[in-house]
Scaffold this motif. Structure first.
Motif, PDB file in Angstrom:
ATOM      1  N   LEU A   1       0.614  -1.085  -0.092  1.00 35.95           N
ATOM      2  CA  LEU A   1      -0.048   0.097   0.177  1.00 35.95           C
ATOM      3  C   LEU A   1       1.056   1.148  -0.006  1.00 35.95           C
ATOM      4  O   LEU A   1       2.058   1.087   0.433  1.00 35.95           O
ATOM      5  CB  LEU A   1      -0.829   0.572   1.132  1.00 35.95           C
ATOM      6  CG  LEU A   1      -2.102  -1.133   1.268  1.00 35.95           C
ATOM      7  CD1 LEU A   1      -2.987  -0.952   2.644  1.00 35.95           C
ATOM      8  CD2 LEU A   1      -2.856  -0.762   0.533  1.00 35.95           C
ATOM      9  N   PRO A   2       0.441   2.742  -0.775  1.00 41.54           N
ATOM     10  CA  PRO A   2       1.239   3.493  -0.791  1.00 41.54           C
ATOM     11  C   PRO A   2       1.240   3.997   0.619  1.00 41.54           C
ATOM     12  O   PRO A   2      -0.076   3.476   1.312  1.00 41.54           O
ATOM     13  CB  PRO A   2       0.429   4.323  -1.826  1.00 41.54           C
ATOM     14  CG  PRO A   2       0.168   3.489  -2.834  1.00 41.54           C
ATOM     15  CD  PRO A   2      -0.713   2.265  -2.043  1.00 41.54           C
ATOM     16  N   PRO A   3       2.218   4.772   1.186  1.00 41.34           N
ATOM     17  CA  PRO A   3       2.763   4.967   2.387  1.00 41.34           C
ATOM     18  C   PRO A   3       0.993   5.977   2.946  1.00 41.34           C
ATOM     19  O   PRO A   3       0.819   5.970   4.007  1.00 41.34           O
ATOM     20  CB  PRO A   3       3.681   6.629   2.753  1.00 41.34           C
ATOM     21  CG  PRO A   3       4.842   5.832   1.622  1.00 41.34           C
ATOM     22  CD  PRO A   3       3.550   5.333   0.310  1.00 41.34           C
ATOM     23  N   GLU A   4       0.287   6.830   1.991  1.00 46.09           N
ATOM     24  CA  GLU A   4      -0.183   8.015   2.484  1.00 46.09           C
ATOM     25  C   GLU A   4      -1.944   6.852   2.746  1.00 46.09           C
ATOM     26  O   GLU A   4      -2.851   7.259   3.720  1.00 46.09           O
ATOM     27  CB  GLU A   4      -0.660   8.884   1.827  1.00 46.09           C
ATOM     28  CG  GLU A   4      -1.581   8.585  -0.223  1.00 46.09           C
ATOM     29  CD  GLU A   4      -0.393   8.065  -1.241  1.00 46.09           C
ATOM     30  OE1 GLU A   4      -0.800   7.775  -2.183  1.00 46.09           O
ATOM     31  OE2 GLU A   4       1.105   7.807   0.020  1.00 46.09           O
ATOM     32  N   VAL A   5      -2.170   6.270   2.416  1.00 48.67           N
ATOM     33  CA  VAL A   5      -3.008   4.902   2.552  1.00 48.67           C
ATOM     34  C   VAL A   5      -2.786   4.015   3.515  1.00 48.67           C
ATOM     35  O   VAL A   5      -3.950   4.407   4.698  1.00 48.67           O
ATOM     36  CB  VAL A   5      -3.128   4.150   0.749  1.00 48.67           C
ATOM     37  CG1 VAL A   5      -4.315   2.681   1.437  1.00 48.67           C
ATOM     38  CG2 VAL A   5      -3.027   4.717  -0.770  1.00 48.67           C
ATOM     39  N   GLN A   6      -1.669   4.209   3.823  1.00 50.04           N
ATOM     40  CA  GLN A   6      -1.258   3.011   5.357  1.00 50.04           C
ATOM     41  C   GLN A   6      -1.923   3.826   6.090  1.00 50.04           C
ATOM     42  O   GLN A   6      -2.109   3.391   7.383  1.00 50.04           O
ATOM     43  CB  GLN A   6       0.196   2.398   5.072  1.00 50.04           C
ATOM     44  CG  GLN A   6       0.817   1.735   4.440  1.00 50.04           C
ATOM     45  CD  GLN A   6       1.993   1.329   4.830  1.00 50.04           C
ATOM     46  OE1 GLN A   6       2.734   1.768   5.371  1.00 50.04           O
ATOM     47  NE2 GLN A   6       2.220   0.809   3.367  1.00 50.04           N
ATOM     48  N   ASP A   7      -1.411   4.934   6.224  1.00 54.21           N
ATOM     49  CA  ASP A   7      -1.242   6.290   7.679  1.00 54.21           C
ATOM     50  C   ASP A   7      -2.808   6.050   7.641  1.00 54.21           C
ATOM     51  O   ASP A   7      -2.842   6.447   9.016  1.00 54.21           O
ATOM     52  CB  ASP A   7      -1.076   7.912   6.874  1.00 54.21           C
ATOM     53  CG  ASP A   7       0.548   7.847   6.691  1.00 54.21           C
ATOM     54  OD1 ASP A   7       1.569   7.043   7.453  1.00 54.21           O
ATOM     55  OD2 ASP A   7       1.051   8.613   5.992  1.00 54.21           O
ATOM     56  N   GLY A   8      -3.942   6.439   6.668  1.00 58.33           N
ATOM     57  CA  GLY A   8      -5.407   5.813   6.954  1.00 58.33           C
ATOM     58  C   GLY A   8      -6.346   5.404   7.800  1.00 58.33           C
ATOM     59  O   GLY A   8      -6.789   5.245   8.529  1.00 58.33           O
ATOM     60  N   LEU A   9      -5.572   3.962   8.016  1.00 56.84           N
ATOM     61  CA  LEU A   9      -5.433   3.182   9.087  1.00 56.84           C
ATOM     62  C   LEU A   9      -5.062   3.505  10.623  1.00 56.84           C
ATOM     63  O   LEU A   9      -6.068   2.987  11.369  1.00 56.84           O
ATOM     64  CB  LEU A   9      -4.241   1.897   8.755  1.00 56.84           C
ATOM     65  CG  LEU A   9      -5.421   1.194   7.236  1.00 56.84           C
ATOM     66  CD1 LEU A   9      -4.132  -0.325   7.110  1.00 56.84           C
ATOM     67  CD2 LEU A   9      -6.548   0.366   7.547  1.00 56.84           C
ATOM     68  N   ILE A  10      -4.259   4.919  10.511  1.00 54.34           N
ATOM     69  CA  ILE A  10      -3.833   4.704  11.514  1.00 54.34           C
ATOM     70  C   ILE A  10      -4.819   5.297  13.260  1.00 54.34           C
ATOM     71  O   ILE A  10      -5.841   4.804  13.852  1.00 54.34           O
ATOM     72  CB  ILE A  10      -2.731   6.349  11.896  1.00 54.34           C
ATOM     73  CG1 ILE A  10      -1.032   5.752  11.296  1.00 54.34           C
ATOM     74  CG2 ILE A  10      -2.608   6.221  13.343  1.00 54.34           C
ATOM     75  CD1 ILE A  10      -0.158   6.459  11.485  1.00 54.34           C
ATOM     76  N   THR A  11      -5.219   6.014  12.585  1.00 57.40           N
ATOM     77  CA  THR A  11      -6.719   6.814  13.010  1.00 57.40           C
ATOM     78  C   THR A  11      -7.697   5.444  13.116  1.00 57.40           C
ATOM     79  O   THR A  11      -8.182   5.386  14.564  1.00 57.40           O
ATOM     80  CB  THR A  11      -7.601   7.916  12.508  1.00 57.40           C
ATOM     81  OG1 THR A  11      -6.355   9.289  12.417  1.00 57.40           O
ATOM     82  CG2 THR A  11      -8.685   7.919  13.153  1.00 57.40           C
ATOM     83  N   VAL A  12      -8.505   4.814  12.329  1.00 61.41           N
ATOM     84  CA  VAL A  12      -9.194   3.733  12.223  1.00 61.41           C
ATOM     85  C   VAL A  12      -9.060   3.451  13.597  1.00 61.41           C
ATOM     86  O   VAL A  12      -9.450   2.295  14.434  1.00 61.41           O
ATOM     87  CB  VAL A  12      -9.116   3.051  11.517  1.00 61.41           C
ATOM     88  CG1 VAL A  12      -9.522   2.091  10.946  1.00 61.41           C
ATOM     89  CG2 VAL A  12      -9.804   4.096   9.585  1.00 61.41           C
TER      90      VAL A  12
ATOM     91  N   ALA B   1       4.133   4.495  13.945  1.00 66.73           N
ATOM     92  CA  ALA B   1       3.355   4.842  13.957  1.00 66.73           C
ATOM     93  C   ALA B   1       1.905   3.066  14.523  1.00 66.73           C
ATOM     94  O   ALA B   1       1.347   3.281  14.889  1.00 66.73           O
ATOM     95  CB  ALA B   1       2.998   5.853  13.462  1.00 66.73           C
ATOM     96  N   LEU B   2       2.005   2.737  12.470  1.00 69.54           N
ATOM     97  CA  LEU B   2       1.458   2.554  11.894  1.00 69.54           C
ATOM     98  C   LEU B   2       2.015   0.915  13.227  1.00 69.54           C
ATOM     99  O   LEU B   2       0.550   0.244  13.347  1.00 69.54           O
ATOM    100  CB  LEU B   2       1.184   2.247  10.763  1.00 69.54           C
ATOM    101  CG  LEU B   2       0.404   1.642   9.923  1.00 69.54           C
ATOM    102  CD1 LEU B   2      -1.075   1.046  10.475  1.00 69.54           C
ATOM    103  CD2 LEU B   2       0.580   1.321   8.906  1.00 69.54           C
TER     104      LEU B   2
END
Length: 363
Positions: free
Chosen positions: A163-174, A214-215
């Motif tokens: 997954l691109p980094p920006e997509v991975q980052d979307g999982l952090i809040t979730v 963080a992830l």
């Protein structure tokens, strides 16, 4: 209504619906909120057992019991699960069966690729409705993860590191807040009990899109090893080939058990750089020669035996597949494969036909 025998590859919850129902009926242990089975029953589904009523639960994962127990226990906490390993260590297979046993639904899946967008993790829009009526709940297209949050089910993420980094980052809040804001509507989706994420990653892909610290903190990582012994790998390959052969209406596996053992032996020796008895070193090719590749080679061999032979798996049926799996680089791997044939296969008792078939396939 489509049944498990009407599709090429039924989902785990379809293929093993009877076992899951029998386990649920016999399961009297505490179940985490949103779970259909207790952690104890989930582990029995994965490892196999015989229930009190005589129902045989087939093993879905052949390996250390502790690995399964750690993975199941992780899903009972507020942390997500990352299954890490080299290709062919049953990461996808285990993630599917974990989701099926926990929630009865293994289909909430995000496939990681370089082209996966944020919508696959968050949400998208039905643009016809969006243009006609503006942002609304009817125009919202939830991702599998948003659906899993709303319904309290596990979501699966395949190949996390692709997954691109920006997509991975979307999982952090979730994963940390257990919520997904939808600012266009001024609302948020909060996760219901039972929600979690089961991700897989190939540890040979490290550095492709390495997850941030963080992830990574949001995941409990379980490393899946290659089969420890030849017998364990033969057992895994035999079961998987039998399952695929059943779907494809191919001959029964026992007719080819000798060739299964031979292909597994070849792959293990080339993979580990030594013969099984440890007496001789061999060069390793560039490919992984995983358990999954052995399954593919042998399934192709069964098809050859069924349609162009007498239904019995023979060296001539698997030779071309073994050659294709080993020789990924025609120059370097070709040398490795010829050396293995001449120094190991040629002199091994009972391998004369295999040696001849592989020499012919090599041209």
């Amino acid at each position: 209504m489509t049944g498990p025998d009407d599709v090429l590859r039924p989902h785990a919850e379809q293929r093993f619906a009877g076992e899951l129902a029998a386990l649920a009926a016999a399961d009297d242990r505490p179940r985490p909120p949103g779970w259909r089975l207790s952690p104890w029953a989930v582990s029995r589904y994965l490892l196999g057992c015989t229930l009190g009523d005589g129902t045989a639960v087939t093993p879905k994962y052949i390996g250390a019991r502790r690995i399964v127990e750690v993975a199941v226990a992780t899903l009972a906490t507020d942390r997500a699960l990352l299954l890490l390993g080299v290709p062919g260590t049953a990461k996808t297979w285990l993630s599917e069966h974990l989701a099926a046993a926990v929630s009865g639904d293994s289909t909430l899946l995000v496939q990681g690729t370089a082209g996966t967008t944020e919508e696959a993790v968050r949400y998208g829009w039905n643009y016809a409705r969006l243009l006609a009526d503006g942002p609304s709940r009817e125009a919202l297209v939830p991702s599998p993860i948003m659906t899993a949050m709303a319904e309290g089910r596990p979501a699966r993420v395949e190949e996390l590191t692709r997954l691109p980094p920006e997509v991975q980052d979307g999982l952090i809040t979730v994963l940390s807040e257990k919520t997904m804001p939808v600012p266009e509507l001024g609302v948020e989706v909060q996760a219901r009990p039972g929600f979690t994420v089961i991700a897989t990653a190939n540890d040979r892909d490290r550095g492709v899109n390495e997850p941030s610290s963080a992830l990574r903190r949001r995941f409990n990582t379980v490393v899946l090893p290659l089969p420890a012994t030849a017998e364990e790998e033969v057992d895994i390959v035999t079961r998987r080939v039998a399952d695929m052969g059943h779907s494809l209406r191919l001959p029964e596996v026992p007719a080819g058990l000798e060739e299964i053992r031979r292909v597994v032996t070849v792959f293990r020796e080339l993979r580990q750089g030594a013969t099984e008895d440890g007496r001789a070193a061999v060069a390793s090719p560039s490919g992984t020669l995983s358990t999954a590749e052995a399954v593919s080679v042998l399934t192709h061999g069964l098809a050859m035996a069924a349609h162009f032979g007498d239904g019995v798996l023979r060296p001539s049926d698997v030779a071309a597949g073994v050659h294709g799996a080993v020789v990924q680089d025609p120059a370097a791997d070709g040398v490795v494969w010829r050396e293995y044939l001449e120094t190991v296969a040629r002199n091994r008792p009972g391998w004369r036909d295999f040696y001849a078939a592989c020499r012919e396939a090599a041209g």
